[in-house]
Structures are given as C-alpha cells and as structure tokens.
Design a protein around this motif. Structure first.
Motif, PDB file in Angstrom:
ATOM      1  N   GLU A  82      50.794 -16.054 -17.710  1.00 56.25           N
ATOM      2  CA  GLU A  82      50.606 -14.762 -17.056  1.00 56.25           C
ATOM      3  C   GLU A  82      50.653 -14.898 -15.526  1.00 56.25           C
ATOM      4  O   GLU A  82      51.281 -14.070 -14.856  1.00 56.25           O
ATOM      5  CB  GLU A  82      49.277 -14.128 -17.502  1.00 56.25           C
ATOM      6  N   ASP A  83      49.989 -15.939 -14.996  1.00 63.29           N
ATOM      7  CA  ASP A  83      50.054 -16.179 -13.552  1.00 63.29           C
ATOM      8  C   ASP A  83      51.494 -16.438 -13.120  1.00 63.29           C
ATOM      9  O   ASP A  83      51.952 -15.931 -12.096  1.00 63.29           O
ATOM     10  CB  ASP A  83      49.186 -17.373 -13.146  1.00 63.29           C
ATOM     11  N   SER A  86      53.560 -13.276 -13.153  1.00 66.52           N
ATOM     12  CA  SER A  86      53.245 -12.441 -12.004  1.00 66.52           C
ATOM     13  C   SER A  86      53.970 -12.951 -10.749  1.00 66.52           C
ATOM     14  O   SER A  86      54.558 -12.165  -9.996  1.00 66.52           O
ATOM     15  CB  SER A  86      51.738 -12.423 -11.770  1.00 66.52           C
ATOM     16  N   LYS A  89      57.662 -12.206 -11.051  1.00 69.62           N
ATOM     17  CA  LYS A  89      57.935 -10.785 -10.802  1.00 69.62           C
ATOM     18  C   LYS A  89      58.013 -10.530  -9.297  1.00 69.62           C
ATOM     19  O   LYS A  89      58.927  -9.855  -8.813  1.00 69.62           O
ATOM     20  CB  LYS A  89      56.851  -9.922 -11.441  1.00 69.62           C
TER      21      LYS A  89
END
Length: 138
Positions: A82-83, A86, A89
């Motif tokens: 998830e990190d 992010s 992105k």
C-alpha cells in the motif's frame, strides 16, 4: 569507530535541492550532512534513511550524464504494498514513474522504477527480503 564495508554511493546532480526533495519523498531519506566543497565550490549533501549506516552523497555539477539507469539502480524497500502503491501513484502524477509496479513473485517481489531529477533510477520494492537473506547467509 571506523567505517568498514559499503558506506555510500555518490551521484552527480544538477540541482541539489531538487534531488533532496526527490530522495526525501520517495526513499524516506533525510539530510545528515551538507556543505560547500572548499576546493571545487560544489554543494555536497549526504542523505540517509537512518535504517543502516549508508548514505547517498549528492554532488552538484554543471552537467550530469545519468549513470544509474535501468537496470543499474538504487533499491529501497517499502513497508507495504500500500505504501509503495501510494508512492507510485504520486510518481505517476509527477511523471517520474518509469515502470511498474510489477509483481514478479519471490525473490524479486513487487517493484517499480522511478526516475530522479537527473535521470538516475530508483527502485521501490516490497517483498525482496534482502535484509532477511543477509541475516540468514552462512
């Protein structure tokens, strides 16, 4: 204490401040030393993520020919997918994402390549287990 082993990598950069922002944002690093070299007048910055005694040394120069470009790269392990997603992105929005994220499974893991302000490549990864491999090496 005397430093022994692999301690740093030095990279030529055109704009030290721009490179500091990139490596602080995408590699979780912080400035641990900064000076102007008395002999050359070049700005010199040491960055570290404080997880191990290793630094990226940025040396401002008038021109840069990227040395670290895929597949030559610096690698940074992320805390989670998830990190990493992010960061990828954000990198895509800032047009610095070169490739990924890709999941190549064990031992390569989940990874992406980013381009720093001078064209050097930074790999973000999750699941490569390099630290665990070093700890278990005989």
């Amino acid at each position: 204490m005397v430093d022994v082993g692999f301690t740093h990598i030095a990279l030529p950069v055109a704009d030290v401040e721009q490179s500091i922002r990139f490596y602080c944002k995408y590699a979780g690093m912080q400035v641990i030393h900064q000076r102007v070299d008395a002999k050359t007048g070049a700005s010199v910055v040491w960055l570290c993520d404080r997880t191990r005694p290793f630094a990226i040394v940025l040396i401002q120069t008038s021109s840069v020919s990227p040395v670290l470009s895929p597949f030559a790269h610096l690698g940074v392990g992320c805390k989670s997918r998830e990190d990493m997603d992010s960061l990828c992105k954000q990198a895509r929005q800032e047009n610095v994402l070169i490739e990924g994220p890709n999941d190549f499974g064990y031992p390569v893991g989940y990874w992406a390549f980013l381009r720093d302000p001078d064209g050097h490549t930074l790999e973000l990864s999750y699941g490569q287990e390099i630290g665990l491999t070093v700890a278990n090496a005989t």
